[in-house]
Design a protein around this motif. Structure first.
Motif, mmCIF file in Angstrom:
data_model
loop_
_atom_site.group_PDB
_atom_site.id
_atom_site.type_symbol
_atom_site.label_atom_id
_atom_site.label_comp_id
_atom_site.label_asym_id
_atom_site.label_seq_id
_atom_site.Cartn_x
_atom_site.Cartn_y
_atom_site.Cartn_z
ATOM 1 N N SER A 1 -8.206 -9.090 -2.922
ATOM 2 C CA SER A 1 -8.282 -10.336 -2.172
ATOM 3 C C SER A 1 -7.042 -10.476 -1.317
ATOM 4 C CB SER A 1 -8.389 -11.519 -3.141
ATOM 5 O OG SER A 1 -7.179 -11.634 -3.869
ATOM 6 N N GLU A 2 -6.854 -11.654 -0.737
ATOM 7 C CA GLU A 2 -5.706 -11.878 0.135
ATOM 8 C C GLU A 2 -4.387 -11.676 -0.592
ATOM 9 O OE1 GLU A 2 -7.565 -12.013 3.506
ATOM 10 O OE2 GLU A 2 -5.453 -12.520 3.445
ATOM 11 N N SER A 3 -4.370 -11.851 -1.891
ATOM 12 C CA SER A 3 -3.130 -11.678 -2.651
ATOM 13 C C SER A 3 -2.992 -10.266 -3.219
ATOM 14 C CB SER A 3 -3.077 -12.696 -3.804
ATOM 15 O OG SER A 3 -4.185 -12.503 -4.678
ATOM 16 N N GLY A 4 -3.958 -9.384 -2.900
ATOM 17 C CA GLY A 4 -3.906 -8.038 -3.433
ATOM 18 C C GLY A 4 -2.865 -7.180 -2.741
ATOM 19 N N ARG A 5 -2.690 -5.975 -3.272
ATOM 20 C CA ARG A 5 -1.711 -5.045 -2.739
ATOM 21 C C ARG A 5 -2.422 -3.889 -2.049
ATOM 22 N NH1 ARG A 5 0.333 -2.342 -6.925
ATOM 23 N NH2 ARG A 5 2.162 -1.570 -5.785
ATOM 24 N N LEU A 6 -1.881 -3.487 -0.918
ATOM 25 C CA LEU A 6 -2.324 -2.284 -0.236
ATOM 26 C C LEU A 6 -1.149 -1.313 -0.217
ATOM 27 C CD1 LEU A 6 -4.153 -0.487 1.497
ATOM 28 C CD2 LEU A 6 -3.369 -1.778 3.502
ATOM 29 N N VAL A 7 -1.338 -0.163 -0.840
ATOM 30 C CA VAL A 7 -0.299 0.856 -0.880
ATOM 31 C C VAL A 7 -0.765 2.033 -0.033
ATOM 32 C CG1 VAL A 7 1.119 2.356 -2.334
ATOM 33 C CG2 VAL A 7 0.333 0.131 -3.211
ATOM 34 N N LEU A 8 0.034 2.430 0.930
ATOM 35 C CA LEU A 8 -0.273 3.584 1.768
ATOM 36 C C LEU A 8 0.610 4.756 1.348
ATOM 37 C CD1 LEU A 8 -0.596 2.019 5.344
ATOM 38 C CD2 LEU A 8 -2.358 2.327 3.594
ATOM 39 N N ILE A 9 -0.009 5.902 1.165
ATOM 40 C CA ILE A 9 0.722 7.118 0.822
ATOM 41 C C ILE A 9 0.522 8.150 1.928
ATOM 42 C CG2 ILE A 9 0.569 6.686 -1.657
ATOM 43 C CD1 ILE A 9 -1.697 8.737 -1.794
ATOM 44 N N ASP A 10 1.270 9.231 1.869
ATOM 45 C CA ASP A 10 1.185 10.352 2.812
ATOM 46 C C ASP A 10 1.518 9.897 4.238
ATOM 47 O OD1 ASP A 10 0.829 12.688 4.136
ATOM 48 O OD2 ASP A 10 -1.189 13.089 3.400
ATOM 49 N N TRP A 11 2.801 9.788 4.528
ATOM 50 C CA TRP A 11 3.290 9.321 5.829
ATOM 51 C C TRP A 11 3.638 10.471 6.760
ATOM 52 C CZ3 TRP A 11 3.586 4.211 7.450
ATOM 53 C CH2 TRP A 11 3.238 3.256 6.486
ATOM 54 N N GLN A 12 3.089 11.635 6.502
ATOM 55 C CA GLN A 12 3.387 12.828 7.288
ATOM 56 C C GLN A 12 3.136 12.624 8.789
ATOM 57 O OE1 GLN A 12 4.715 15.665 6.657
ATOM 58 N NE2 GLN A 12 4.059 17.008 8.313
ATOM 59 N N PHE A 13 2.139 11.798 9.146
ATOM 60 C CA PHE A 13 1.756 11.612 10.543
ATOM 61 C C PHE A 13 2.398 10.379 11.186
ATOM 62 C CE2 PHE A 13 -2.622 13.909 10.051
ATOM 63 C CZ PHE A 13 -1.973 15.122 9.966
ATOM 64 N N MET A 14 3.396 9.792 10.573
ATOM 65 C CA MET A 14 4.011 8.583 11.117
ATOM 66 C C MET A 14 4.277 8.715 12.620
ATOM 67 S SD MET A 14 7.668 6.750 10.221
ATOM 68 C CE MET A 14 7.197 5.900 8.709
ATOM 69 N N SER A 15 3.943 7.671 13.358
ATOM 70 C CA SER A 15 4.114 7.725 14.808
ATOM 71 C C SER A 15 4.433 6.350 15.369
ATOM 72 C CB SER A 15 2.847 8.258 15.477
ATOM 73 O OG SER A 15 1.818 7.277 15.429
ATOM 74 N N ILE A 16 4.899 6.365 16.586
ATOM 75 C CA ILE A 16 4.980 5.148 17.399
ATOM 76 C C ILE A 16 3.811 5.242 18.363
ATOM 77 C CG2 ILE A 16 6.344 3.827 19.048
ATOM 78 C CD1 ILE A 16 8.861 5.087 17.755
ATOM 79 N N SER A 17 2.829 4.377 18.187
ATOM 80 C CA SER A 17 1.558 4.488 18.900
ATOM 81 C C SER A 17 1.190 3.170 19.558
ATOM 82 C CB SER A 17 0.445 4.900 17.922
ATOM 83 O OG SER A 17 0.686 6.163 17.360
ATOM 84 N N GLY A 18 0.082 3.194 20.300
ATOM 85 C CA GLY A 18 -0.411 1.986 20.928
ATOM 86 C C GLY A 18 -1.173 1.119 19.948
ATOM 87 N N ILE A 19 -1.186 -0.164 20.211
ATOM 88 C CA ILE A 19 -1.940 -1.103 19.387
ATOM 89 C C ILE A 19 -3.400 -0.656 19.311
ATOM 90 C CG2 ILE A 19 -2.365 -2.597 21.391
ATOM 91 C CD1 ILE A 19 -2.271 -4.991 19.561
ATOM 92 N N GLY A 20 -3.974 -0.679 18.120
ATOM 93 C CA GLY A 20 -5.371 -0.298 17.913
ATOM 94 C C GLY A 20 -5.594 1.153 17.545
ATOM 95 N N GLU A 21 -4.620 2.024 17.826
ATOM 96 C CA GLU A 21 -4.810 3.449 17.542
ATOM 97 C C GLU A 21 -4.955 3.723 16.048
ATOM 98 O OE1 GLU A 21 -2.441 6.512 19.402
ATOM 99 O OE2 GLU A 21 -1.844 5.131 20.999
ATOM 100 N N ASP A 22 -4.125 3.072 15.237
ATOM 101 C CA ASP A 22 -4.184 3.275 13.791
ATOM 102 C C ASP A 22 -5.559 2.894 13.241
ATOM 103 O OD1 ASP A 22 -2.506 4.441 11.961
ATOM 104 O OD2 ASP A 22 -1.297 2.665 11.590
ATOM 105 N N LEU A 23 -6.125 1.811 13.761
ATOM 106 C CA LEU A 23 -7.438 1.369 13.308
ATOM 107 C C LEU A 23 -8.505 2.381 13.712
ATOM 108 C CD1 LEU A 23 -8.975 -1.009 11.925
ATOM 109 C CD2 LEU A 23 -9.459 -1.846 14.243
#
Length: 377
Positions: free
Chosen positions: A249-271
């Protein structure tokens, strides 16, 4: 009680006791502990990222204050690969995740995203790097509700960089992720010339003609993404890299792993990457492609607005549509080569299913490419 070690891998775990103790000290803090058991399992990593040599789970029991407590560590082994992956601006620069952990960049992410803690970064004599990190409990998203929650958190994550949070500026953070990825994809995709004899089929021919037109000005399309507002992006939001606690829910946690592809990108690209890759992996069912396409974007915009961003929604839509459509540089060649294989083996149900899936995905690519063109005019 003597320490019991059960190593189910080929890793030299008995030579790594000092490193394991360092990780345990971080886990248990100032509490005195005595290791009782160490188990090392191979997690069976088989995703085709050529810079990952393996992912392992070390776990067991320790004794603290006359009670036994469990402990867990993830060990990821990364390795050099081809020459282009030695370049810091390559989308899959092989050292990037090690540098991310050493720099502590992940310690300063917006609150909407959590990450696995880094315990130790260790270079090996064989040229590999061992990343010792926190084991994170969680479940993987399956439902539309869960994916919408992630999309909203992603909007909050990206949106924070549009409303005052400084974007990290390390030289090894990729600046042109999609340009690098499309270049590599075109390099390694099936060569189409041997399969072009099947283009008499109306559907295949229409896809091929669209693909030729879409990729004709691909450099211009990629350059257009550079004009979008910039955000820090994960760029590898496949189902396995997104962990939810049981309360999503809104109070839940989202954990992201594997940041190998980290980038500075345009808005919407990640989605766009999240939507596209989870279609490709079969996580999003074919009959729900359009439903997910719309609901994910609405949730993402809510996340951007949550952070106070009042910019043009069309900019996010453009980044989302074009980044999804650009995945066709990999999936159209796959589709055409598989259709050709069906000419030889028409009863192969596995190929039939994959062809149907790719056709549905490419239809989404075509629609989103058209929308991107309309937004850019």
């Amino acid at each position: 009680m003597d320490l019991l070690i059960n190593n189910n891998t080929r890793l030299p775990i008995r030579n790594k006791m000092d490193q394991i103790y360092v990780c345990m000290q971080i886990i248990f803090g100032e509490v005195a502990f005595k290791p009782l058991t160490i188990i090392c399992d191979d997690l069976g990593y088989n995703t085709p990222n050529f810079t990952t040599a393996g992912i392992y789970h070390l776990h067991g029991l320790v004794r603290t204050n006359n009670e036994q407590l469990p402990w867990s560590i993830i060990l990821k082994v990364i390795k050099p690969d081809s020459a282009e992956k030695e370049e810091p601006q390559h989308h899959n620069y092989w050292r990037r995740e090690a540098l991310i952990f050493e720099s502590k960049v992940l310690d300063n992410l917006p609150e909407s995203i959590e990450v696995a803690k880094s315990y130790l970064v260790e270079e090996q004599q064989d040229g590999t790097i061992w990343l010792w990190m926190e084991y994170v409990e969680g479940i993987h998203a399956h439902s539309q509700e869960q994916f919408n929650f992630i999309a909203r958190q992603l909007g909050r994550f990206n949106g924070s960089y549009l409303t005052g949070t400084g974007i990290p500026d390390e030289e090894w953070i990729c600046r042109g992720w999609l340009k690098s990825w499309t270049t590599s994809s075109r390099m390694y995709a099936p060569i189409l010339e041997p399969y072009l004899n099947i283009l008499h089929r109306e559907k295949v021919l229409s896809i091929w003609e669209w693909f030729q037109g879409f990729t004709k000005d691909i450099e211009h399309k990629l350059a257009s993404l550079e004009n979008l507002p910039r955000v820090l992006a994960h760029q590898d939001l496949s189902q396995m890299n997104m962990l939810l606690n049981k309360d999503h829910s809104e109070s839940g946690r989202l954990v992201l792993i594997d940041w190998q592809f980290m980038s500075i990108s345009g808005i919407g690209e990640d989605l766009g990457k999240m939507f596209g890759v989870n279609m490709s992996l079969g996580i999003i069912p074919i009959h729900e492609y359009e439903v997910f396409q719309n609901s994910l974007f609405k949730a993402y915009i809510k996340g951007l607005r949550d952070m106070g961003w009042q910019g043009d929604e069309g900019l996010a839509r453009y980044g989302y549509c074009l980044s999804t459509a650009l995945r066709s540089v990999w999936e159209v060649p796959q589709f055409i080569s598989l259709v050709s294989q069906l000419e030889v083996d028409p009863c192969n149900s596995k190929i039939q299913d994959r062809v149907a899936q790719l056709e549905g995905i490419i239809n989404i690519h075509m629609k989103m490419a058209l929308e991107a063109d309309q937004l850019n005019n």
